[in-house]
Design a protein around this motif. Sequence first.
Motif, PDB file in Angstrom:
ATOM      1  N   LEU A  71      -1.350   6.372  -5.064  1.00  0.00           N
ATOM      2  CA  LEU A  71      -2.109   6.634  -6.284  1.00  0.00           C
ATOM      3  C   LEU A  71      -2.797   7.989  -6.184  1.00  0.00           C
ATOM      4  O   LEU A  71      -3.098   8.478  -5.088  1.00  0.00           O
ATOM      5  CB  LEU A  71      -3.151   5.538  -6.503  1.00  0.00           C
ATOM      6  CG  LEU A  71      -2.651   4.092  -6.517  1.00  0.00           C
ATOM      7  CD1 LEU A  71      -3.817   3.124  -6.736  1.00  0.00           C
ATOM      8  CD2 LEU A  71      -1.590   3.895  -7.591  1.00  0.00           C
ATOM      9  N   SER A  88      -8.642   6.395  -8.225  1.00  0.00           N
ATOM     10  CA  SER A  88      -9.018   4.988  -8.266  1.00  0.00           C
ATOM     11  C   SER A  88      -8.865   4.455  -9.687  1.00  0.00           C
ATOM     12  O   SER A  88      -9.334   5.077 -10.640  1.00  0.00           O
ATOM     13  CB  SER A  88     -10.461   4.822  -7.799  1.00  0.00           C
ATOM     14  OG  SER A  88     -10.807   3.458  -7.702  1.00  0.00           O
ATOM     15  N   PRO A  89      -8.212   3.304  -9.885  1.00  0.00           N
ATOM     16  CA  PRO A  89      -8.020   2.773 -11.239  1.00  0.00           C
ATOM     17  C   PRO A  89      -9.354   2.404 -11.894  1.00  0.00           C
ATOM     18  O   PRO A  89     -10.330   2.062 -11.223  1.00  0.00           O
ATOM     19  CB  PRO A  89      -7.169   1.517 -11.011  1.00  0.00           C
ATOM     20  CG  PRO A  89      -6.601   1.655  -9.639  1.00  0.00           C
ATOM     21  CD  PRO A  89      -7.584   2.456  -8.854  1.00  0.00           C
ATOM     22  N   LEU A 104      -4.341   4.886  -1.577  1.00  0.00           N
ATOM     23  CA  LEU A 104      -5.139   5.936  -2.216  1.00  0.00           C
ATOM     24  C   LEU A 104      -5.651   6.872  -1.122  1.00  0.00           C
ATOM     25  O   LEU A 104      -6.623   6.561  -0.432  1.00  0.00           O
ATOM     26  CB  LEU A 104      -6.311   5.324  -2.989  1.00  0.00           C
ATOM     27  CG  LEU A 104      -7.256   6.316  -3.682  1.00  0.00           C
ATOM     28  CD1 LEU A 104      -6.493   7.180  -4.685  1.00  0.00           C
ATOM     29  CD2 LEU A 104      -8.384   5.563  -4.376  1.00  0.00           C
ATOM     30  N   THR A 117      -5.743   1.368   1.655  1.00  0.00           N
ATOM     31  CA  THR A 117      -4.511   0.626   1.434  1.00  0.00           C
ATOM     32  C   THR A 117      -4.878  -0.807   1.066  1.00  0.00           C
ATOM     33  O   THR A 117      -5.708  -1.423   1.745  1.00  0.00           O
ATOM     34  CB  THR A 117      -3.622   0.602   2.691  1.00  0.00           C
ATOM     35  OG1 THR A 117      -3.290   1.934   3.057  1.00  0.00           O
ATOM     36  CG2 THR A 117      -2.333  -0.184   2.435  1.00  0.00           C
ATOM     37  N   ARG A 138      -5.981  -4.023  -9.614  1.00  0.00           N
ATOM     38  CA  ARG A 138      -4.708  -3.560 -10.191  1.00  0.00           C
ATOM     39  C   ARG A 138      -3.586  -4.514  -9.802  1.00  0.00           C
ATOM     40  O   ARG A 138      -2.721  -4.838 -10.629  1.00  0.00           O
ATOM     41  CB  ARG A 138      -4.402  -2.137  -9.736  1.00  0.00           C
ATOM     42  CG  ARG A 138      -3.025  -1.668 -10.170  1.00  0.00           C
ATOM     43  CD  ARG A 138      -2.855  -0.183 -10.092  1.00  0.00           C
ATOM     44  NE  ARG A 138      -1.453   0.188 -10.296  1.00  0.00           N
ATOM     45  CZ  ARG A 138      -1.024   1.439 -10.474  1.00  0.00           C
ATOM     46  NH1 ARG A 138      -1.887   2.440 -10.484  1.00  0.00           N
ATOM     47  NH2 ARG A 138       0.259   1.686 -10.646  1.00  0.00           N
ATOM     48  N   TYR A 153      -3.080  -4.603  -0.304  1.00  0.00           N
ATOM     49  CA  TYR A 153      -1.871  -5.358  -0.611  1.00  0.00           C
ATOM     50  C   TYR A 153      -2.167  -6.850  -0.571  1.00  0.00           C
ATOM     51  O   TYR A 153      -3.163  -7.292   0.002  1.00  0.00           O
ATOM     52  CB  TYR A 153      -0.734  -5.005   0.357  1.00  0.00           C
ATOM     53  CG  TYR A 153      -1.006  -5.293   1.814  1.00  0.00           C
ATOM     54  CD1 TYR A 153      -0.689  -6.528   2.380  1.00  0.00           C
ATOM     55  CD2 TYR A 153      -1.578  -4.324   2.637  1.00  0.00           C
ATOM     56  CE1 TYR A 153      -0.932  -6.790   3.724  1.00  0.00           C
ATOM     57  CE2 TYR A 153      -1.823  -4.577   3.978  1.00  0.00           C
ATOM     58  CZ  TYR A 153      -1.504  -5.818   4.516  1.00  0.00           C
ATOM     59  OH  TYR A 153      -1.743  -6.073   5.832  1.00  0.00           O
ATOM     60  N   LEU A 165      -0.614  -0.600  -2.317  1.00  0.00           N
ATOM     61  CA  LEU A 165      -1.228   0.499  -3.048  1.00  0.00           C
ATOM     62  C   LEU A 165      -1.991   1.368  -2.054  1.00  0.00           C
ATOM     63  O   LEU A 165      -2.812   0.863  -1.273  1.00  0.00           O
ATOM     64  CB  LEU A 165      -2.176  -0.022  -4.121  1.00  0.00           C
ATOM     65  CG  LEU A 165      -1.549  -0.879  -5.221  1.00  0.00           C
ATOM     66  CD1 LEU A 165      -2.606  -1.275  -6.245  1.00  0.00           C
ATOM     67  CD2 LEU A 165      -0.394  -0.149  -5.901  1.00  0.00           C
ATOM     68  N   LEU A 191      -8.308  -1.262  -6.579  1.00  0.00           N
ATOM     69  CA  LEU A 191      -6.899  -1.387  -6.203  1.00  0.00           C
ATOM     70  C   LEU A 191      -6.498  -2.851  -6.148  1.00  0.00           C
ATOM     71  O   LEU A 191      -5.405  -3.225  -6.596  1.00  0.00           O
ATOM     72  CB  LEU A 191      -6.645  -0.715  -4.854  1.00  0.00           C
ATOM     73  CG  LEU A 191      -6.460   0.810  -4.847  1.00  0.00           C
ATOM     74  CD1 LEU A 191      -7.747   1.535  -5.211  1.00  0.00           C
ATOM     75  CD2 LEU A 191      -5.942   1.277  -3.492  1.00  0.00           C
ATOM     76  N   THR A 249      -7.436  -5.325   2.548  1.00  0.00           N
ATOM     77  CA  THR A 249      -7.868  -3.944   2.314  1.00  0.00           C
ATOM     78  C   THR A 249      -8.030  -3.254   3.660  1.00  0.00           C
ATOM     79  O   THR A 249      -8.632  -3.816   4.579  1.00  0.00           O
ATOM     80  CB  THR A 249      -9.205  -3.906   1.550  1.00  0.00           C
ATOM     81  OG1 THR A 249      -9.062  -4.575   0.299  1.00  0.00           O
ATOM     82  CG2 THR A 249      -9.645  -2.463   1.287  1.00  0.00           C
ATOM     83  N   GLY A 305     -12.279  -0.504  -2.384  1.00  0.00           N
ATOM     84  CA  GLY A 305     -10.942  -1.070  -2.518  1.00  0.00           C
ATOM     85  C   GLY A 305     -10.776  -2.028  -3.681  1.00  0.00           C
ATOM     86  O   GLY A 305      -9.635  -2.349  -4.058  1.00  0.00           O
TER      87      GLY A 305
END
Length: 302
Positions: free
Chosen positions: A8, A11-12, A43, A120, A84, A122, A41, A81, A139, A78
């Motif tokens: 990314l 940050s979303p 960043l 990171t 998202r 997931y 993801l 992310l 995270t 985190g």
Amino acid sequence: MADAALVLTGSPSLAPLLARGAVLSPFKRPAPDAEFPRTRLVLPGLRVDLARLAAYERVCGFPTGEDALPVTYPHVLGFPLAMRLMSGRDFPLPLLGLVHTSITITRHRAMPAIGAHELTVYVQGLAPHRRGTEATVVTEVREDGDVVWESRSTYLARHRTRRPAEAPREETGMSREGTGMPREGTGMPREEVRKPLPAVGEWRLAEDVGRRYAAASGDRNPIHLHPLTARLFGFPRAIAHGMWTVARCLAAHGTPASCHVRAEFRAPVLLPGTVTYGAQDGRFELRGREDRIHLTGDVYPT
């Protein structure tokens, strides 16, 4: 384990993710064997907003102006992310009603507030829970390629489940405690009766704690902000963010530079309200009236 990485550039924004998750929630079909997103993801080059960090430190009770980040702050970094991933079409659990049931944190060394960090996030996997399906979200924070901080959060989607064939009773589905956006505190089984930890302090929590934490963390879930918005999701008053309760306890307890933290969210804390902070050795807890347990946890050096 996650597969491909998606890098990314920033940050979303949380608000659109919350809205997307709410819209998609009715179409989700949670199950322990459902497919889940395998993307990591990433960043890189993230820098901490020092003004927001100071606001976070103040509302959580950490000293301000320290060189190192509070042990819970990387969760804040985190969280967008994670949202998202959890608000996407390929995440099988509905965002509405998702309950943050626990978090474990391992900090390998103190993290400087000034500098670049790589995040990171997931989804590690799904697992059956006696009240539904639980997802684990990981995270990680890296500095110069090394993992310096990592966490595992479990999120529970409550839905009907079946016991073994000899006892096909259905468990609870969505209740008043299972409504709203992702939150903490109502998915864990009731703890066995035990002696409370020695009381260290009594904290009177103001009605605006949720709004102050939301401004510092970006987590503006309506159940934490105002009594009226909380009532829309079945709560008599606004409730404190569970991650605020963890941070507040750890600010009081103290944490070594290298440490492991575990916390389980038991019941929501209504605002305004009064809670008792108890601690002994490495264990801590928050209790309410009649010794109702809101939060349990422990912290120890690694």
